[in-house]
Write an enzyme that holds these catalytic residues in place. Sequence first.
Site, PDB file in Angstrom:
ATOM      1  N   HIS A  97      34.589  45.197  35.343  1.00 21.76           N
ATOM      2  CA  HIS A  97      35.737  45.764  36.202  1.00 21.76           C
ATOM      3  C   HIS A  97      36.264  46.832  35.763  1.00 21.76           C
ATOM      4  O   HIS A  97      37.111  47.491  36.752  1.00 21.76           O
ATOM      5  CB  HIS A  97      36.892  44.548  36.212  1.00 21.76           C
ATOM      6  CG  HIS A  97      36.457  43.337  36.685  1.00 21.76           C
ATOM      7  ND1 HIS A  97      37.517  42.596  37.303  1.00 21.76           N
ATOM      8  CD2 HIS A  97      35.290  42.604  37.116  1.00 21.76           C
ATOM      9  CE1 HIS A  97      37.099  41.565  37.944  1.00 21.76           C
ATOM     10  NE2 HIS A  97      35.520  41.430  37.684  1.00 21.76           N
ATOM     11  N   HIS A 260      26.986  36.727  36.723  1.00 17.85           N
ATOM     12  CA  HIS A 260      27.265  35.125  36.543  1.00 17.85           C
ATOM     13  C   HIS A 260      26.295  34.102  35.987  1.00 17.85           C
ATOM     14  O   HIS A 260      26.487  32.933  36.070  1.00 17.85           O
ATOM     15  CB  HIS A 260      27.298  34.694  38.236  1.00 17.85           C
ATOM     16  CG  HIS A 260      28.464  35.438  38.961  1.00 17.85           C
ATOM     17  ND1 HIS A 260      28.728  35.191  40.086  1.00 17.85           N
ATOM     18  CD2 HIS A 260      29.197  36.059  38.486  1.00 17.85           C
ATOM     19  CE1 HIS A 260      29.571  35.810  40.466  1.00 17.85           C
ATOM     20  NE2 HIS A 260      30.158  36.600  39.632  1.00 17.85           N
TER      21      HIS A 260
END
Length: 732
Positions: A97, A260
Amino acid sequence: MSSASKCPFSGGALKFTAGSGTANRDWWPNQLNLQILRQHSPKSNPMDKAFNYAEAFKSLDLADVKQDIFDLMKSSQDWWPADYGHYGPLFIRMAWHSAGTYRIGDGRGGAGTGNQRFAPINSWPDNANLDKARMLLWPIKQKYGAKISWADLMILAGNCALESMGFKTFGFAGGREDIWEPEEDIYWGAETEWLGDQRYTGDRDLEATLGAVQMGLIYVNPEGPNGHPDPVASGRDIRETFGRMAMNDEETVALTAGGHTFGKCHGAGDDAHVGPEPEGARIEDQCLGWKSSFGTGKGVHAITSGIEGAWTTNPTQWDNNYFENLFGYEWELTKSPAGANQWVPQGGAGANTVPDAHDPSRRHAPIMTTADMAMRMDPIYSPISRRFLDNPDQFADAFARAWFKLTHRDMGPRSRYLGPEVPEEELIWQDPVPAVNHELINEQDIATLKSQILATNLTVSQLVSTAWASAVTYRNSDKRGGANGARIRLAPQRDWEVNQPAQLATVLQTLEAVQTTFNHSQIGGKRVSLADLIVLGGCAGVEQAAKNAGWYDVKVPFKPGRTDATQAQTDVTSFAVLEPRADGFRNYLKGHYPVSAEELLVDKAQLLTLTAPEMTVLVGGLRVLNANVGQAQHGVFTHRPESLTNDFFLNLLDMSVTWAATSEAEEVFEGRDRKTGALKWTGTRVDLIFGSNSQLRALAEVYGCEDSQQRFVQDFVAAWDKVMNLDRFDLA
């Protein structure tokens, strides 16, 4: 009222302090914002003027730092317990992020400045609970101090997280220097509420430069467009947003699946239990936000995205289980405990295959988000995902390369990379240029070459405009562009309208002839590159213009050392985003935009790291040098073009001239004699703003005084030299 509450000067109650109250922009919201040209000044930087971050980083034992991070990741803290006893997945999300705000449109965002520490990014909904990740890293930052920036530490922590969970990364480069205040220049969108999406118009057309689908998100809504669980529509959003940060389809699948493979989502309860973000939190919360009243508010009770669960059966180990699960089950839509849309295996399949993050007595089924389902259902992503399922080695290599690109894309060329883990492989997205492999020209050669250039048929205007066009592609946001490499002679730059292809071809052909003659005349290994010669030609043009104005002793600095890139080293698609759609310095505007030409000028100046005075003197100088695209006469407020005079300012500030727009668009204006009505000049908004805006007028007045000619020439030369060398990281 007590005397303590009275102002000591007036006796009235003290309601506001310095900087409070109604601001100028409250009265005049459309006022030109020059503040973005004053950011990150020494006044906001606590480091000594002599501090050199690159040298400080080089003194660091990176192996020691990494070992401390490895140890930290497995030391769960009661105040924020680690999922599965390992902070690695949290650190991966933090690093992702940090880097993932980058967008190719203007090069802004990204991990290069440590801006995740500041508003608004530190308080975006998509960054919920990443404040905990930074607080966990504080003891390491505290230990090594100025030797490692927050910007570098956050990315290094992400790399260490991957390595600690069995993944071999592509490498790591340091060199990201921290900022000390928010980046006010970045346009994140016009929405006034979190998760607003007014950035879309028509048939889901995303506003230019923006790289996220909603305000406060990094990329896409994991539940689907606007929370609607449509995997195919989600795939379209993913392709656009990842494409706007320079990722192709394979890189997008690799990043999604690779990220993920680790960790879990958190949605144990309704987000109504979650308190304000860090910027809105109480003073005693000490920069920690999103305090939750649901249960303990942490661990098994944590709430972040609202989605709940893990993708794989071993969330702290690199493997291919993400794809095995994605294609191994048929999936059905369900709701998380927080009410978010997510997907689980049909018919209860996969139950008890995933361990609980905190309670060893509990087990779960895997989950997928709508964005994950796009990796299976999108017609382009699906075959890539299946190939990665069948070829784990290809997946690992693709993820390693995509992760390195994600976390280093905004650092600029490899010459800025620091540390022992810099990969040797040269990558096309790094905009490589050849190393200097020849003896550089000396002062005598420079003088000779300038004389030879001026002896050609090239004009001052042609020399100056070509050098400017070569250098002005630079943008400090991601350290791309600039004169090094002489890519102005290559596709796509040689064909850009703003670069005047026909004139450019003539100038380049002439300079190449000078280059060939000089290089062939050398007995030893001395050479001059075309990149250097283009800039030198511009410098010679400026010196000649100064002589034309009566300043015979002006010498424009020049530092050789640029090299010439090849077409094979130049990704045409990647460089296309550098094409100037507006360059107020050359009075160029391609098309019509919702923002004004003067705002685009300031935006360009900020990308060039210019101050307001530097922007002012460059516009005034380039106008009288007749450097407009197509030699348009707008703003050429002089009767002696190609002479470096302050005539632009003298005539702009002349009160005997009155101005009026030529059309309702108010883009071009005529300046007429106030008494006779005779036409004297034409100008654009970019020209007239230096007389209209009170701050810019104050600067224009400095250069419009009778005693300012020498100051003007000196300041123009200094600003010119700065722009010509913006990409010369070898000189730092």
